[in-house]
Design a protein around this motif. Structure first.
Motif, PDB file in Angstrom:
ATOM      1  N   CYS A   1       0.830  -1.203   0.000  1.00 23.20           N
ATOM      2  CA  CYS A   1       0.000   0.000   0.000  1.00 23.20           C
ATOM      3  C   CYS A   1       0.867   1.257   0.000  1.00 23.20           C
ATOM      4  CB  CYS A   1      -0.937   0.007   1.212  1.00 23.20           C
ATOM      5  SG  CYS A   1      -2.057  -1.417   1.271  1.00 23.20           S
ATOM      6  N   THR A   2       1.889   1.273   0.855  1.00 22.74           N
ATOM      7  CA  THR A   2       2.747   2.466   0.910  1.00 22.74           C
ATOM      8  C   THR A   2       3.528   2.638  -0.387  1.00 22.74           C
ATOM      9  OG1 THR A   2       4.483   1.212   2.052  1.00 22.74           O
ATOM     10  CG2 THR A   2       2.959   2.485   3.428  1.00 22.74           C
ATOM     11  N   GLN A   3       3.908   1.548  -1.026  1.00 19.53           N
ATOM     12  CA  GLN A   3       4.607   1.648  -2.307  1.00 19.53           C
ATOM     13  C   GLN A   3       3.690   2.235  -3.378  1.00 19.53           C
ATOM     14  OE1 GLN A   3       6.105  -2.307  -3.012  1.00 19.53           O
ATOM     15  NE2 GLN A   3       7.857  -2.025  -1.643  1.00 19.53           N
ATOM     16  N   GLN A   4       2.432   1.815  -3.391  1.00 18.30           N
ATOM     17  CA  GLN A   4       1.475   2.375  -4.347  1.00 18.30           C
ATOM     18  C   GLN A   4       1.294   3.876  -4.119  1.00 18.30           C
ATOM     19  OE1 GLN A   4      -2.286   0.202  -4.934  1.00 18.30           O
ATOM     20  NE2 GLN A   4      -1.289  -1.536  -3.936  1.00 18.30           N
ATOM     21  N   ILE A   5       1.227   4.260  -2.856  1.00 15.59           N
ATOM     22  CA  ILE A   5       1.058   5.678  -2.527  1.00 15.59           C
ATOM     23  C   ILE A   5       2.301   6.461  -2.943  1.00 15.59           C
ATOM     24  CG2 ILE A   5       0.827   7.326  -0.625  1.00 15.59           C
ATOM     25  CD1 ILE A   5      -0.897   5.093   0.780  1.00 15.59           C
ATOM     26  N   ALA A   6       3.479   5.939  -2.618  1.00 15.21           N
ATOM     27  CA  ALA A   6       4.724   6.616  -2.976  1.00 15.21           C
ATOM     28  C   ALA A   6       4.828   6.792  -4.493  1.00 15.21           C
ATOM     29  CB  ALA A   6       5.927   5.842  -2.439  1.00 15.21           C
ATOM     30  N   LEU A   7       4.454   5.772  -5.237  1.00 16.37           N
ATOM     31  CA  LEU A   7       4.495   5.848  -6.703  1.00 16.37           C
ATOM     32  C   LEU A   7       3.518   6.906  -7.211  1.00 16.37           C
ATOM     33  CD1 LEU A   7       5.576   4.734  -9.390  1.00 16.37           C
ATOM     34  CD2 LEU A   7       3.764   3.004  -9.287  1.00 16.37           C
ATOM     35  N   ALA A   8       2.318   6.918  -6.654  1.00 19.04           N
ATOM     36  CA  ALA A   8       1.324   7.915  -7.068  1.00 19.04           C
ATOM     37  C   ALA A   8       1.812   9.318  -6.757  1.00 19.04           C
ATOM     38  CB  ALA A   8      -0.004   7.645  -6.364  1.00 19.04           C
ATOM     39  N   LEU A   9       2.426   9.513  -5.599  1.00 16.21           N
ATOM     40  CA  LEU A   9       2.936  10.835  -5.227  1.00 16.21           C
ATOM     41  C   LEU A   9       4.063  11.259  -6.167  1.00 16.21           C
ATOM     42  CD1 LEU A   9       3.011  10.501  -1.335  1.00 16.21           C
ATOM     43  CD2 LEU A   9       1.306  11.686  -2.740  1.00 16.21           C
ATOM     44  N   THR A  10       4.941  10.330  -6.491  1.00 14.64           N
ATOM     45  CA  THR A  10       6.032  10.620  -7.418  1.00 14.64           C
ATOM     46  C   THR A  10       5.478  11.016  -8.784  1.00 14.64           C
ATOM     47  OG1 THR A  10       7.506   9.102  -6.273  1.00 14.64           O
ATOM     48  CG2 THR A  10       8.089   9.679  -8.538  1.00 14.64           C
ATOM     49  N   ASN A  11       4.519  10.239  -9.283  1.00 13.50           N
ATOM     50  CA  ASN A  11       3.931  10.531 -10.590  1.00 13.50           C
ATOM     51  C   ASN A  11       3.186  11.873 -10.592  1.00 13.50           C
ATOM     52  OD1 ASN A  11       4.937   8.191 -11.707  1.00 13.50           O
ATOM     53  ND2 ASN A  11       3.074   7.029 -11.338  1.00 13.50           N
ATOM     54  N   ARG A  12       2.462  12.172  -9.509  1.00 13.00           N
ATOM     55  CA  ARG A  12       1.753  13.454  -9.417  1.00 13.00           C
ATOM     56  C   ARG A  12       2.738  14.607  -9.341  1.00 13.00           C
ATOM     57  NH1 ARG A  12      -3.863  13.631 -10.296  1.00 13.00           N
ATOM     58  NH2 ARG A  12      -4.107  15.287  -8.780  1.00 13.00           N
ATOM     59  N   GLY A  13       3.876  14.388  -8.658  1.00 12.54           N
ATOM     60  CA  GLY A  13       4.886  15.433  -8.523  1.00 12.54           C
ATOM     61  C   GLY A  13       5.513  15.786  -9.858  1.00 12.54           C
ATOM     62  N   LYS A  14       5.612  14.821 -10.742  1.00 15.34           N
ATOM     63  CA  LYS A  14       6.196  15.053 -12.069  1.00 15.34           C
ATOM     64  C   LYS A  14       5.261  15.852 -12.966  1.00 15.34           C
ATOM     65  CE  LYS A  14       8.961  10.846 -12.111  1.00 15.34           C
ATOM     66  NZ  LYS A  14       9.111   9.510 -12.677  1.00 15.34           N
ATOM     67  N   HIS A  15       3.951  15.790 -12.666  1.00 17.54           N
ATOM     68  CA  HIS A  15       2.962  16.423 -13.545  1.00 17.54           C
ATOM     69  C   HIS A  15       2.418  17.724 -12.987  1.00 17.54           C
ATOM     70  CE1 HIS A  15       3.118  12.231 -14.829  1.00 17.54           C
ATOM     71  NE2 HIS A  15       2.777  12.675 -16.010  1.00 17.54           N
ATOM     72  N   THR A  16       2.995  18.241 -11.906  1.00 20.30           N
ATOM     73  CA  THR A  16       2.465  19.486 -11.346  1.00 20.30           C
ATOM     74  C   THR A  16       3.274  20.660 -11.782  1.00 20.30           C
ATOM     75  OG1 THR A  16       3.745  19.151  -9.320  1.00 20.30           O
ATOM     76  CG2 THR A  16       1.451  18.389  -9.333  1.00 20.30           C
TER      77      THR A  16
END
Length: 139
Positions: free
Chosen positions: A124-139
Motif C-alpha cells: 500500500c505504501t509503495q502504491q502511494i509513494a508511486l502515485a505521489l512521485t507521478n503526481r509530482g512530475k505532472h504538477t
C-alpha cells in the motif's frame, strides 16, 4: 432471528465503532511517516478522505471490509438483512459519487481495503509513494 443482545447492549456496541483513527488508518499512517511521506488528516474535502496530500491533490480512503462491502470479506448480517443491504449499498454508492466528485476537482483518489493494509501495508505504501512521485512530475 432476533438479536442476541438487548437494544441497550447493541447500541453500546455500535457506539464503540470508530470512524477515525482506526487500526488500519494508524498502521498506514505510521508506515507512511516512517518512509518520510508527510500527510494531512484534517480536511474539508467531500467524503473526508482519511489521508491527503494537498499540494499533489492525492486523497486516500481506507475502507472497512464490512461498511464498504469488500468483495473478499463482506458478509451480509443474518438479521435485518434488508436494512443492512440498503445501508451498505448506500455507502458504496456514496463512495462512487465522492470519488467522481473529487476526480472532477483534479484529485487522485486511492482506496485501500482494511485487509490490504493489515496484510500488506508495504504494498500500500509503495502504491502511494508511486502515485505521489507521478503526481509530482505532472504538477
Amino acid at each position: 432471528m432476533t438479536d442476541v443482545l438487548s437494544k441497550k447492549q447493541r447500541s453500546y456496541c455500535m457506539s464503540r465503532i470508530r470512524n477515525k483513527n482506526t487500526n488500519p488508518e494508524l498502521l498506514l499512517r505510521k508506515a507512511l511517516w516512517s518512509m518520510g511521506l508527510r500527510y494531512r488528516i484534517k480536511n474539508k474535502l467531500p467524503g473526508k478522505p482519511d489521508i491527503i496530500y494537498p499540494s499533489l491533490k492525492v486523497a486516500i480512503f481506507i475502507d472497512g471490509c464490512f461498511w464498504h462491502k469488500c468483495p473478499k470479506h463482506f458478509q451480509l448480517p443474518k438479521t435485518r438483512t434488508s436494512f443492512w443491504e440498503n445501508k451498505i449499498n448506500g455507502n458504496v454508492e456514496r463512495d462512487r459519487k465522492i470519488e467522481t466528485l473529487l476526480s472532477s476537482m483534479g484529485w487522485l483518489v486511492l482506496r485501500f481495503w482494511e485487509h490490504e493494509i493489515r496484510d500488506t501495508v508495504q504494498n500500500c505504501t509503495q502504491q502511494i509513494a508511486l502515485a505521489l512521485t507521478n503526481r509530482g512530475k505532472h504538477t
